[in-house]
Scaffold this active site. Structure first.
Site, PDB file in Angstrom:
ATOM      1  N   GLU A  13       0.818  -1.213   0.000  1.00 60.40           N
ATOM      2  CA  GLU A  13       0.000   0.000   0.000  1.00 60.40           C
ATOM      3  C   GLU A  13       0.856   1.271   0.000  1.00 60.40           C
ATOM      4  O   GLU A  13       0.395   2.340   0.384  1.00 60.40           O
ATOM      5  CB  GLU A  13      -0.931  -0.009   1.210  1.00 60.40           C
ATOM      6  CG  GLU A  13      -1.895  -1.176   1.220  1.00 60.40           C
ATOM      7  CD  GLU A  13      -2.710  -1.246   2.502  1.00 60.40           C
ATOM      8  OE1 GLU A  13      -3.647  -0.440   2.649  1.00 60.40           O
ATOM      9  OE2 GLU A  13      -2.404  -2.085   3.355  1.00 60.40           O
ATOM     10  N   SER A 185      -6.181  -2.258   1.486  1.00 56.75           N
ATOM     11  CA  SER A 185      -6.417  -1.591   0.201  1.00 56.75           C
ATOM     12  C   SER A 185      -6.815  -2.583  -0.891  1.00 56.75           C
ATOM     13  O   SER A 185      -6.587  -2.347  -2.076  1.00 56.75           O
ATOM     14  CB  SER A 185      -5.185  -0.786  -0.244  1.00 56.75           C
ATOM     15  OG  SER A 185      -5.021   0.339   0.576  1.00 56.75           O
ATOM     16  N   TYR A 251      -8.955   3.549  -5.757  1.00 55.35           N
ATOM     17  CA  TYR A 251      -8.083   4.717  -5.843  1.00 55.35           C
ATOM     18  C   TYR A 251      -8.045   5.424  -7.183  1.00 55.35           C
ATOM     19  O   TYR A 251      -7.387   6.447  -7.310  1.00 55.35           O
ATOM     20  CB  TYR A 251      -6.661   4.310  -5.425  1.00 55.35           C
ATOM     21  CG  TYR A 251      -6.641   3.797  -4.002  1.00 55.35           C
ATOM     22  CD1 TYR A 251      -6.951   4.638  -2.950  1.00 55.35           C
ATOM     23  CD2 TYR A 251      -6.335   2.470  -3.725  1.00 55.35           C
ATOM     24  CE1 TYR A 251      -6.964   4.174  -1.643  1.00 55.35           C
ATOM     25  CE2 TYR A 251      -6.336   2.002  -2.418  1.00 55.35           C
ATOM     26  CZ  TYR A 251      -6.648   2.860  -1.389  1.00 55.35           C
ATOM     27  OH  TYR A 251      -6.658   2.394  -0.104  1.00 55.35           O
ATOM     28  N   ARG A 290     -11.763   2.998  10.713  1.00 53.98           N
ATOM     29  CA  ARG A 290     -12.858   2.871   9.754  1.00 53.98           C
ATOM     30  C   ARG A 290     -13.238   1.415   9.620  1.00 53.98           C
ATOM     31  O   ARG A 290     -12.361   0.549   9.465  1.00 53.98           O
ATOM     32  CB  ARG A 290     -12.439   3.427   8.387  1.00 53.98           C
ATOM     33  CG  ARG A 290     -13.611   3.712   7.441  1.00 53.98           C
ATOM     34  CD  ARG A 290     -13.158   3.862   6.003  1.00 53.98           C
ATOM     35  NE  ARG A 290     -12.832   2.567   5.425  1.00 53.98           N
ATOM     36  CZ  ARG A 290     -11.709   2.297   4.776  1.00 53.98           C
ATOM     37  NH1 ARG A 290     -10.776   3.223   4.652  1.00 53.98           N
ATOM     38  NH2 ARG A 290     -11.506   1.092   4.272  1.00 53.98           N
ATOM     39  N   ASP A 292     -15.494  -1.636   7.627  1.00 52.41           N
ATOM     40  CA  ASP A 292     -16.092  -1.953   6.337  1.00 52.41           C
ATOM     41  C   ASP A 292     -17.175  -3.015   6.500  1.00 52.41           C
ATOM     42  O   ASP A 292     -17.003  -3.987   7.261  1.00 52.41           O
ATOM     43  CB  ASP A 292     -15.024  -2.456   5.366  1.00 52.41           C
ATOM     44  CG  ASP A 292     -13.974  -1.388   5.076  1.00 52.41           C
ATOM     45  OD1 ASP A 292     -14.292  -0.189   5.216  1.00 52.41           O
ATOM     46  OD2 ASP A 292     -12.838  -1.753   4.714  1.00 52.41           O
ATOM     47  N   GLU A 305     -13.952  -5.956   8.227  1.00 51.72           N
ATOM     48  CA  GLU A 305     -12.684  -5.680   8.894  1.00 51.72           C
ATOM     49  C   GLU A 305     -12.667  -4.252   9.417  1.00 51.72           C
ATOM     50  O   GLU A 305     -13.551  -3.441   9.104  1.00 51.72           O
ATOM     51  CB  GLU A 305     -11.512  -5.889   7.944  1.00 51.72           C
ATOM     52  CG  GLU A 305     -11.548  -4.989   6.724  1.00 51.72           C
ATOM     53  CD  GLU A 305     -10.418  -5.279   5.752  1.00 51.72           C
ATOM     54  OE1 GLU A 305      -9.527  -4.429   5.638  1.00 51.72           O
ATOM     55  OE2 GLU A 305     -10.429  -6.355   5.118  1.00 51.72           O
ATOM     56  N   ASN A 307     -10.017  -0.825   9.812  1.00 48.54           N
ATOM     57  CA  ASN A 307      -8.802  -0.184   9.310  1.00 48.54           C
ATOM     58  C   ASN A 307      -8.358   0.872  10.311  1.00 48.54           C
ATOM     59  O   ASN A 307      -9.069   1.854  10.537  1.00 48.54           O
ATOM     60  CB  ASN A 307      -9.075   0.477   7.957  1.00 48.54           C
ATOM     61  CG  ASN A 307      -9.597  -0.516   6.933  1.00 48.54           C
ATOM     62  OD1 ASN A 307      -8.825  -1.155   6.243  1.00 48.54           O
ATOM     63  ND2 ASN A 307     -10.903  -0.659   6.843  1.00 48.54           N
ATOM     64  N   GLY A 311      -7.268   5.412   4.688  1.00 47.07           N
ATOM     65  CA  GLY A 311      -6.710   6.296   3.672  1.00 47.07           C
ATOM     66  C   GLY A 311      -7.232   7.718   3.781  1.00 47.07           C
ATOM     67  O   GLY A 311      -8.371   7.962   4.184  1.00 47.07           O
TER      68      GLY A 311
END
Length: 347
Positions: A13, A185, A251, A290, A292, A305, A307, A311
């Protein structure tokens, strides 16, 4: 404040981290801070005395995110001293001069708790959660065990090594997702619709790591929820125009439709936000993170999961969620900074 924004490194990443670091660096400058932007792996070759007084633009050589994973071997070839060392020249010296280090790292040697543990030993302050919670969240197998313990809905799955052929052959849920145990990512993440695709996906995933997750693919919609100081932000929905939410769709601008706040029944919204807050507590997280999710047609949602260093690129989710409650990108960075200083009893 004198702040080191630490980015880059040599995880898969890396490119995402460099852009995250550049964005945070520019935001902190706008807030009146005195930041220095460093690549964790390449470090700084010049003298470190008065480095915060140089007045240069540290972001000018930090590039954009390509559609493909970064070439780590090419990055290692740039190191002049010891390419086997994850910490570049003078990085520790400069970090020790700062009031705090703003971690803009992602993946291995950044999001897995190793850098945090090193900074704890060196008495260097840093943003985000601590080394233990970082390690818990980064290891998806351990995360899923904690999800089950705290009754957090998560897809059915198993963790396998390459030699565990009997477990792999016993897997019978299709479609399924194959993903590396400690990645991020969506690097090393593959969708398999049948056993032949499963075998091919495992071969690709094992090229990244020795431990791999196979889990049930939840047909439906995808969401993400940021949590700051234990309180959930608005839910954001992610809808890739083609395929699923892989590295490219995350991205590359224009590949995904993102809606924030997500168009959901208020009760579903509140339940998903409450679940994100439960994940935050279950993994012993601090400052921000964060989570998901995916949700099926029956409105049953599942946490995939957490994070711990999400990002902060132009297309990233957390800044969009913050914007939905009137928080600019610069204010979000300041909020993370303030919360992290409070962790040390300072502000």
């Amino acid at each position: 404040m004198k702040i080191v924004v630490l980015a880059g490194g040599i995880s898969t990443e890396r490119d995402v981290s460099l852009v995250t670091g550049s964005m945070i660096y520019k935001a902190l400058r706008k807030k009146g801070h005195n930041p220095v932007l460093l690549d964790l792996y390449l470090g700084y070759e010049e003298e470190t005395a008065d480095v915060f007084a140089l007045g240069r633009d540290w972001s000018e050589n930090f590039g954009a995110i390509s559609e493909k994973n970064p070439d780590i071997s090419a990055v290692k070839a740039l190191r002049k001293d010891n390419p086997a060392c994850a910490i570049g020249p003078r990085v520790i010296e400069i970090c020790a001069q700062a009031d705090i280090v703003f971690l803009a790292l992602h993946g291995q040697n950044g999001e897995d708790g190793k850098i945090q543990a090193m900074f704890d030993l060196l008495d260097i302050k840093y943003t985000g959660t601590d080394y233990l919670s970082s390690a818990l969240a980064m290891d998806k197998a351990i995360s899923k065990e904690l999800f089950r313990k705290y009754k957090i809905p998560t897809p059915k799955g198993i963790t396998v090594c390459r030699k565990e052929k009997q477990m792999i052959e016993a897997w019978s849920i299709f479609p399924c997702i194959v993903k590396v145990n400690c990645g991020g990512s969506s690097v090393g993440v593959y969708k398999a619709d049948d056993r032949q695709q499963l075998e091919a996906s495992l071969e690709q995933a094992f090229a990244f790591e020795d431990r791999v997750i196979i889990e049930q693919f939840i047909e439906g919609r995808e969401f993400s929820i940021g949590v700051i100081d234990g309180e959930a932000l608005p839910v954001i929905e992610i809808a890739p125009k083609v395929g699923f939410y892989d590295y490219k769709n995350k991205y590359q601008a224009g590949t995904t439709v993102e809606t924030c706040p997500a168009e959901l029944d208020i009760n579903v919204t509140r339940a998903m936000q409450s679940c994100a807050e439960t994940v935050y507590r279950a993994l012993r997280l601090k400052t921000y993170a964060r989570m998901d999710f995916r949700m099926d047609s029956a409105y049953q949602f599942y946490c995939l999961e957490a994070n711990t260093l999400p990002g902060m690129t132009p297309t990233s989710l957390l800044p969009q969620e913050a914007r939905a409650v009137g928080m600019s990108f610069e204010d979000l960075c300041q909020r993370i900074l303030d919360s992290s200083m409070e962790k040390y009893g300072e502000r």
